[in-house]
Design an enzyme around this catalytic site. Structure first.
Site, mmCIF file in Angstrom:
data_model
loop_
_atom_site.group_PDB
_atom_site.id
_atom_site.type_symbol
_atom_site.label_atom_id
_atom_site.label_comp_id
_atom_site.label_asym_id
_atom_site.label_seq_id
_atom_site.Cartn_x
_atom_site.Cartn_y
_atom_site.Cartn_z
ATOM 1 N N GLU A 73 -11.803 -1.461 9.058
ATOM 2 C CA GLU A 73 -10.953 -1.028 8.334
ATOM 3 C C GLU A 73 -11.215 -1.179 6.752
ATOM 4 O O GLU A 73 -11.365 -2.362 6.402
ATOM 5 C CB GLU A 73 -9.527 -1.527 8.437
ATOM 6 C CG GLU A 73 -8.248 -0.809 7.852
ATOM 7 C CD GLU A 73 -6.920 -1.371 8.070
ATOM 8 O OE1 GLU A 73 -6.969 -2.411 8.311
ATOM 9 O OE2 GLU A 73 -5.988 -0.598 8.029
ATOM 10 N N TYR A 99 -2.163 -3.081 23.407
ATOM 11 C CA TYR A 99 -3.465 -3.391 22.934
ATOM 12 C C TYR A 99 -3.394 -4.157 21.702
ATOM 13 O O TYR A 99 -4.313 -4.844 21.272
ATOM 14 C CB TYR A 99 -4.142 -1.892 22.617
ATOM 15 C CG TYR A 99 -4.372 -1.328 23.841
ATOM 16 C CD1 TYR A 99 -4.931 -2.020 25.196
ATOM 17 C CD2 TYR A 99 -4.318 0.122 24.095
ATOM 18 C CE1 TYR A 99 -5.037 -1.311 26.368
ATOM 19 C CE2 TYR A 99 -4.882 0.719 25.293
ATOM 20 C CZ TYR A 99 -4.995 0.174 26.413
ATOM 21 O OH TYR A 99 -5.507 0.754 27.717
ATOM 22 N N THR A 104 0.733 -1.079 0.122
ATOM 23 C CA THR A 104 -0.037 0.152 0.004
ATOM 24 C C THR A 104 1.139 1.407 0.034
ATOM 25 O O THR A 104 0.498 2.033 -0.672
ATOM 26 C CB THR A 104 -0.988 0.044 1.227
ATOM 27 O OG1 THR A 104 -0.015 -0.409 2.383
ATOM 28 C CG2 THR A 104 -2.050 -1.027 1.188
ATOM 29 N N ASN A 105 1.736 1.327 0.941
ATOM 30 C CA ASN A 105 2.707 2.357 0.780
ATOM 31 C C ASN A 105 4.249 2.033 0.402
ATOM 32 O O ASN A 105 4.896 2.123 1.164
ATOM 33 C CB ASN A 105 2.969 2.912 2.180
ATOM 34 C CG ASN A 105 1.467 3.734 2.802
ATOM 35 O OD1 ASN A 105 1.117 4.517 2.055
ATOM 36 N ND2 ASN A 105 1.285 3.336 3.820
ATOM 37 N N CYS A 108 -3.056 2.633 6.983
ATOM 38 C CA CYS A 108 -3.931 2.183 8.066
ATOM 39 C C CYS A 108 -4.409 3.295 8.861
ATOM 40 O O CYS A 108 -5.176 2.822 9.887
ATOM 41 C CB CYS A 108 -2.833 1.168 8.548
ATOM 42 S SG CYS A 108 -1.438 2.145 9.296
ATOM 43 N N GLY A 128 0.434 -6.799 6.509
ATOM 44 C CA GLY A 128 -0.678 -7.578 6.911
ATOM 45 C C GLY A 128 -0.549 -8.209 8.350
ATOM 46 O O GLY A 128 0.583 -8.475 8.759
#
Lengths: 430, 510
Positions: free
Chosen positions: B342, B426, B121-122, B253, B202
């Site tokens: 997302e 998290y 993506t980037n 993201c 991913g």
């Protein structure tokens, strides 16, 4: 009890006893007397283990055979896969793997190279080179370097030290002329009569302790060969395959040989073959009578497949980069050790990872070898100049193992020095 | 077709790639002895090379991946080359630090060999970012690009590597895996020569990085709620959200996933979203969006990074050609609701809530589904709400009254500029901040006795490392005439003759 599955020995002593009885009593005893009680057992990468379990780092590499490490996993996988289809092949017919390797080798060699003739080992390949030169020039005489070594086979043995030819009544001094290394006048004198088939030289003479060619020496010898109409045979058995930082040492020196001999490392110790690469001029007998040299095991196809993999690995840019890093680290580390023992460790000969360490004692390298062995490193003295230790690290070493080698070498050199000094004192007292 | 079935016990290319790590290891050993001037020269050159190719690689990346917007990629590529270097130019991760009061000397110790995974993506921005961070901290780096962007990334890595080596960096300190595959990447991640894995991509690849047994900095997925409360400047919020959501066709993201808006201002916001270039779907249109873009409640992967107009056409909607974002209202944030998850495409969910408490709950619900540890955004003028929101949402960065895509990445805020967002505990990551250079270097702390009577030493002006030579591949071809290490030939020959006799005696033991 040492049970190896295929065979077993009661003990190491039992093994050595049977080695004397059934194999080679003099050689077996020679090493025991020299303090090297080595029987190589397990091998992996640049390490092997003695029967007694001692770990040793291999800086001998059987003259570069294990350039890519013992039992290199890529080579094992290659050989295993090759065995699903090939065996050694048939020496009479056009052969798949021999042809493929020949083409690959010719591409890596200097532009004048055309064909490859195969032997089963380096000595045979040297014999092929010398026979080829004699056929090409229709002369018998061969010029080699004093203290050179090109193998023990019928013709090759004549080029080396007479210790090995006289033993078997195989010396032919009228056919084999020897001149000192780095001496161009002597070389010119030997060639002047225009009766020489070839000059054969290791690019850096290994068994002589890797004295480096003086600047311009190899190129000048090549010019003399041209001037006096003789052939230049480059023995690249120990200087090929990236050990000098280039694929072939002779190419790095900028010399186009007429014949180039390759052995040892080309099959990584997996399935031995050796190769003699020749120019168009030297290909004449291959057109006149191709059955002129027959070798059942020569260019065994399993070996050819492994060799193709070796060439591919050696050609990787990563390898080129690493050889340079390794050579650089050794150069720095060895010079630091030399600063501690300047009167004892008097010289470092180095081209890439081809190295000879020079000690100020007639058999200094044998002392250092013994102490290196005691400290977990196996490196061999130069048979024909025992002041010089052959120091031959592999081209895929990582920095940790290089540093470990340097640590061990520093201690061994110090201990050998102490022994040499105490020996000298003992001699004076006596 | 090969007549021999070549079976591989290890994935194709693994041996070669392991060799790359080994080469990098050698380079890292040398690099760790560089001083700050040398390092700055190298980063200068590499940042300049990156910027010089920013446009070309932006075009190439869009062409190769079929995702994103060229002009936005140009912005990111510049942000991750020259602008990143401008931000860190005066930082020093190389020189010793002397803490005289604490009687502690701190010596920077690079990780060594970084194995860097970069996303499709980037692609270029992440390559630039990780390479520059590696260089600032004197690490070697092996980049493994996503297979979907491997050609452009391999080319970029080569350009950066050439620039680095030309500026004096150690040969092999920047390398690329040209034919990446999942088994190959797993082999490299578990290789003992890998000192740290920096995984952006991913979830599968990030989890694999943590399983590898090697130290890893991996980041989890995002799912960004944008809460617009009743006190917000609605027009400004709408503009910021549409700009941010449409940025690079929403493949970051950090792009907003859904707007949570207080009922009181919902209609006003919808109007402003329309003015800002969004198309707000009718209920029938939302159904078509669900059916065509999210069949079986899943986002269609082939549409990632496509423009709003392409998506509208795909869903059979008629929208103005200037449409930048499709807004799809939905009623309830629950795990099975795809519009609350997302979405790496410019479709933005929108959910209405009766009050602030419900808005915060909705944001929490979104992050329960996915995206914990990543980012959230709030548009509000009430400090108490902003603080409560920040304390309630399970993320480690909350951007305020700003588009989140460039806000969380540190471009529109004073967070560290990054292409790698740490999702912390998290988000099952070892890193809770935006990845920055200091995360790639450890410090050896040389600590003296705390007793006041024991003096500290003066280290000022001293250099901890000495750099004798800088090897390069070019110099590995040593001169054709090696210098003789032996004395004059004649002397040598005499010596040799004498020794020959001795040694022959010795060897034949006569």
């Amino acid at each position: 009890m040492y049970d190896y599955g295929f065979f077993s020995y009661e003990s190491k002593e039992d093994m050595l006893e049977r080695s004397r009885a059934f194999w080679n009593p003099d050689k077996t005893d020679f090493w025991q007397d020299a303090g090297i009680d080595l029987v190589i057992d397990r091998r992996e990468g640049y390490l092997f283990w003695d029967m007694a379990g001692r770990r040793l780092i291999d800086l001998h590499l059987n003259g570069g055979t294990y350039n890519l490490g013992h039992r290199n996993p890529e080579l094992i996988a290659t050989l295993e896969q090759a065995m699903q289809h090939f065996d050694i092949g048939n020496h009479h017919f056009p052969a798949l793997a021999r042809t493929a390797l020949a083409e690959a080798l010719v591409k890596t060699a200097s532009p004048n190279m055309r064909r490859v003739i195969y032997g089963s080992g380096g000595g045979e390949a040297i014999d092929i080179a010398l026979k080829t030169a004699r056929h090409t020039k229709q002369r018998r005489k061969i010029v080699s370097i004093i203290k050179s070594y090109h193998g023990h086979t019928g013709i090759a043995v004549g080029t080396g030290d007479e210790r090995f030819s006289k033993l078997f009544l195989s010396d032919h001094p009228e056919e084999f002329v020897q001149v000192p290394f780095n001496d161009l006048n002597a070389m010119e004198d030997a060639l002047r009569a225009r009766d020489v088939a070839a000059v054969i030289m290791e690019t850096i003479p290994a068994t002589y302790g890797f004295p480096l060619p003086a600047p311009g020496y190899l190129q000048a010898v090549k010019r003399l060969c041209e001037e006096y109409d003789t052939l230049y045979i480059a023995d690249e058995v120990q200087t090929g395959l990236m050990r000098t930082g280039e694929m072939w040492g002779i190419s790095k020196a900028g010399v186009e040989p007429d014949i180039m001999v390759i052995g040892k490392g080309i099959t990584g110790g997996m399935y031995p073959i050796a190769c003699c690469v020749v120019s168009e001029e030297c290909s004449a007998w291959l057109k006149e009578d191709g059955f002129g040299h027959i070798s059942t095991g020569g260019g065994a196809e399993l070996g050819c497949v492994v060799s193709l993999k070796v060439l591919e690995i050696c050609g990787r840019p990563e390898v080129r980069s690493m050889v340079h890093y390794i050579a650089e680290r050794f150069q720095q580390g060895l010079h630091q050790i030399q600063e501690i023992y300047p009167d004892w460790f008097v010289g470092i000969r180095q081209d890439g990872v081809v190295m000879g360490l020079e000690f100020n004692h007639p058999v200094g390298a044998k002392l250092v070898m013994k102490h290196l062995y005691a400290h977990g490193v196996w490196a061999i003295f130069s048979t024909l100049d025992p002041r010089i230790l052959q120091f031959k690290p592999g081209i895929l070493l990582g920095p940790e193992l290089v540093d470990e080698i340097l640590d061990r070498t520093e201690v061994a050199i110090g201990k050998a020095y102490a022994e040499a000094r105490s020996g000298a004192r003992a001699a004076v007292t006596a | 077709m090969s007549v021999i079935e070549l079976s591989h016990r290890e994935p194709p290319g693994a041996a070669r790639a392991a060799m790359m790590l080994q080469r990098a290891h050698w380079a890292a050993e040398l690099f760790a002895r560089y001083d700050i001037e040398r390092v700055r020269r190298i980063v200068d050159a590499v940042a300049a090379a990156g910027e010089a190719h920013a446009e070309r690689y932006a075009e190439w990346a869009v062409e190769e991946t079929g995702m994103g917007v060229v002009e936005h990629k140009v912005l990111k590529n510049v942000a991750c080359s020259r602008e990143l270097w401008d931000r860190y130019r005066d930082h020093d991760y190389v020189s010793p630090r002397i803490l005289a009061d604490d009687k502690v000397l701190e010596l920077p110790r690079p990780a060594g060999v970084i194995f860097a995974l970069t996303p499709t993506t980037n692609p270029i921005a992440t390559v630039y970012f990780k390479v520059l961070l590696a260089l600032m901290t004197r690490n070697a780096i092996v980049v493994s690009p996503h297979p979907g962007a491997k050609a452009v990334c391999a080319d970029a890595v080569r350009v950066l590597s050439d620039a680095a080596v030309a500026a004096g960096a150690p040969d092999g300190c920047i390398q690329v895996v040209e034919e990446p595959s999942i088994p190959l990447i797993e082999a490299l991640m578990t290789d003992q020569t890998t000192d740290v894995i920096v995984a952006t991509g991913g979830n599968a690849v990030v989890r694999a990085a943590y399983r590898s047994g090697n130290p890893a900095i991996g980041v989890g997925p995002g799912n960004v709620p944008a809460f617009v409360d009743a006190t917000a400047d609605i027009a400004a919020a709408a503009r910021a959200i549409v700009d941010s959501k449409s940025f690079d066709n929403s493949i970051l993201c950090t792009n907003e996933s859904a707007i949570i808006v207080e009922e009181e201002v919902a209609e006003q916001l919808i109007r402003e979203l329309g003015r800002a270039g969004a198309h707000v779907c009718t209920p029938e249109e939302v159904e078509r969006v669900r059916e065509h873009l999210f069949p079986d409640h899943r986002m269609r992967l082939d549409l990632i990074g496509k423009s709003a107009t392409v998506l509208a056409e795909e869903a059979g909607l008629t929208v103005p050609a200037t449409t930048r974002v499709l807004v799809a209202p939905f009623s309830l944030v629950v795990p099975e609701e795809p519009l609350a998850r997302e979405k790496l495409l410019p479709v933005l969910g929108l959910v209405r809530v009766p009050n602030t408490r419900a808005g915060i709950s909705a944001a929490q619900a979104m992050l329960r589904a996915t995206g914990a540890g990543h980012s959230a955004s709030i548009h509000s003028t009430r400090a108490q709400t902003i603080m409560e929101y920040g304390a309630a949402v399970k993320v480690l960065r909350v951007t305020v009254n700003v588009g989140n895509s460039l806000g969380s990445a540190g471009v529109l805020t004073n967070l560290a500029p990054t292409m790698t967002i740490g999702t912390g505990f998290y988000g099952r990551s070892s890193l809770g901040e935006n990845l920055e250079p200091r995360h790639l270097v450890n410090w050896t702390r040389v600590a003296y006795n705390a007793d006041r009577s024991v003096p500290f030493d003066e280290f000022g002006g001293m250099q901890p490392w000495r750099l004798e030579t800088v090897p390069t591949a070019a110099s590995s071809a040593a001169p054709a005439d090696p210098a003789p290490a032996t004395p004059a030939t004649d002397v040598l020959r005499e010596e040799v003759r004498r020794l020959i006799l001795e040694e022959l005696k010795e060897l034949t033991r006569q």
